[in-house]
Write a protein that holds these residues in place. Structure first.
Motif, PDB file in Angstrom:
ATOM      1  N   LYS A  40      36.581  42.397  50.438  1.00 48.99           N
ATOM      2  CA  LYS A  40      35.664  43.517  50.507  1.00 48.99           C
ATOM      3  C   LYS A  40      34.291  42.968  50.695  1.00 48.99           C
ATOM      4  O   LYS A  40      33.286  43.208  51.746  1.00 48.99           O
ATOM      5  CB  LYS A  40      35.697  44.583  49.384  1.00 48.99           C
ATOM      6  N   SER A  41      33.814  42.042  49.942  1.00 50.78           N
ATOM      7  CA  SER A  41      32.651  41.321  50.057  1.00 50.78           C
ATOM      8  C   SER A  41      32.243  40.698  51.214  1.00 50.78           C
ATOM      9  O   SER A  41      31.213  40.513  51.655  1.00 50.78           O
ATOM     10  CB  SER A  41      32.290  40.467  48.672  1.00 50.78           C
ATOM     11  N   THR A  42      33.317  39.895  51.422  1.00 47.02           N
ATOM     12  CA  THR A  42      33.241  39.069  52.829  1.00 47.02           C
ATOM     13  C   THR A  42      33.029  39.932  53.985  1.00 47.02           C
ATOM     14  O   THR A  42      32.102  39.369  54.728  1.00 47.02           O
ATOM     15  CB  THR A  42      34.509  38.148  53.038  1.00 47.02           C
ATOM     16  N   PHE A 160      26.106  48.311  50.267  1.00 43.88           N
ATOM     17  CA  PHE A 160      26.113  48.128  48.904  1.00 43.88           C
ATOM     18  C   PHE A 160      27.385  47.463  48.379  1.00 43.88           C
ATOM     19  O   PHE A 160      28.595  47.996  48.556  1.00 43.88           O
ATOM     20  CB  PHE A 160      26.096  49.642  48.122  1.00 43.88           C
ATOM     21  N   ASP A 161      27.286  46.329  47.509  1.00 39.82           N
ATOM     22  CA  ASP A 161      28.362  45.607  47.139  1.00 39.82           C
ATOM     23  C   ASP A 161      28.794  45.885  45.591  1.00 39.82           C
ATOM     24  O   ASP A 161      27.905  45.203  44.870  1.00 39.82           O
ATOM     25  CB  ASP A 161      28.553  44.135  47.458  1.00 39.82           C
ATOM     26  N   GLU A 162      29.400  46.626  45.156  1.00 40.11           N
ATOM     27  CA  GLU A 162      29.626  47.087  43.733  1.00 40.11           C
ATOM     28  C   GLU A 162      28.360  47.284  43.112  1.00 40.11           C
ATOM     29  O   GLU A 162      28.061  46.547  41.975  1.00 40.11           O
ATOM     30  CB  GLU A 162      30.508  46.088  43.167  1.00 40.11           C
ATOM     31  N   PRO A 163      27.590  48.150  43.378  1.00 37.17           N
ATOM     32  CA  PRO A 163      26.319  48.125  42.848  1.00 37.17           C
ATOM     33  C   PRO A 163      26.056  48.512  41.301  1.00 37.17           C
ATOM     34  O   PRO A 163      25.057  48.390  40.804  1.00 37.17           O
ATOM     35  CB  PRO A 163      25.368  49.085  43.834  1.00 37.17           C
TER      36      PRO A 163
HETATM   37 MG    MG Z   1      33.505  41.487  46.038  1.00 37.75          MG
END
Ligand code: MG
Ligand code: ADP
Length: 240
Positions: A40-42, A160-163
């Motif tokens: 997901k982050s990538t 937004f990455d796991e804000p």
């Molecule tokens: Mg992640």
């Protein structure tokens, strides 16, 4: 507005994204869910070229951002990004944090940047903290400042990455409320989150990723109430 086609990303021989295809329309809020390590982050980081994809294309407003002649800084300016860790400049005040990039990168006049900064602080409910230093603020306040700082670049979309993952539980809603307000204003957003209630409420579409692939994408209602794939069912059964 954002189209991802046949996107692959490997770190050495480790394939992290394996043929990702998706489209994010103007004004749409897309929520990405999935187990830790699913990529997901990538994927988010590829969208603003914080990671260089191994293969595939990313087309933003009709422009393929993976061609050599693209200006990476301009791509990043159009995509505001907010991370789990707030990453504010510790030695700058709140207003200095917010005005830094508009002045340096967008060449805004200091006065104009500050007026805009104050307006954004009002929007995230922290107008009175303009001269505070980040260390004196709670995690929820710092994250709202990080959102204001990203908005100060007037992006076309926000990632937004796991804000809220690094926040104490009582601070989660103040951050989610700011994101909900942005959704109401029609901001295009891609949000990685484990907050399933929030995903249902603000998501126009939910994407479930596993093993570097998009396993399933659907409306929140269909995704959470009638997941189609065994892997989605298994993931949701553990977290809902
Ligand atoms: Mg992640
Ligand atoms: P998620 O955000 O879904 O938890 P990530 O995109 O962070 O997943 O990571 C997916 C996989 O890629 C993980 O196995 C992770 O260890 C690996 N990975 C991520 N970033 C790097 C990197 N810079 N170098 C090597 N491996 C990485």
């Amino acid at each position: 507005m954002i189209t991802v086609k046949h996107l692959y990303k490997s770190f050495n021989s480790h394939e992290v994204l394996n043929n990702i295809n998706c489209t994010i329309h103007d004004g749409e809020v897309v929520v990405i869910i999935g187990p830790s390590g699913s990529g997901k982050s990538t994927l988010l980081r590829c969208l603003n070229l914080l990671e260089t994809p191994t293969q595939g294309s990313i087309i933003i407003d009709g422009q393929d951002i993976m061609t050599r002649k693209i200006n990476i800084d301009q791509v990043r300016e159009k995509m505001g990004m907010v991370f789990q860790q707030f990453n504010l400049f510790p030695h700058k005040t709140v207003i200095q944090n917010i005005c830094h990039a508009p002045i340096r990168v967008r060449k805004m006049k200091k006065y104009d940047a500050e007026q805009q900064g104050l307006e954004l602080l009002r929007k995230v409910g922290l107008r009175d903290k303009k001269d505070a230093y980040p260390i004196t603020l709670s995690g929820g306040q710092q994250q709202r400042i990080a959102i204001a700082r990203a908005l100060a670049m007037q992006p076309n979309a926000m990632l937004f990455d796991e804000p809220t993952s690094a926040l104490d539980p009582e601070m989660v809603s103040e951050v989610l409320n700011v994101i909900k307000d942005l959704a109401k204003e029609g901001m295009t957003m891609v949000i990685v989150t484990h907050e399933m209630g929030f995903a249902k409420e603000v998501g126009d579409r939910v994407i479930f990723m596993d093993g570097g692939q998009i396993v399933e994408e659907n409306t929140p209602d269909a995704m959470f109430n009638h997941p189609q794939h065994a892997r989605t069912q298994n993931f949701l059964s553990k977290i809902l």
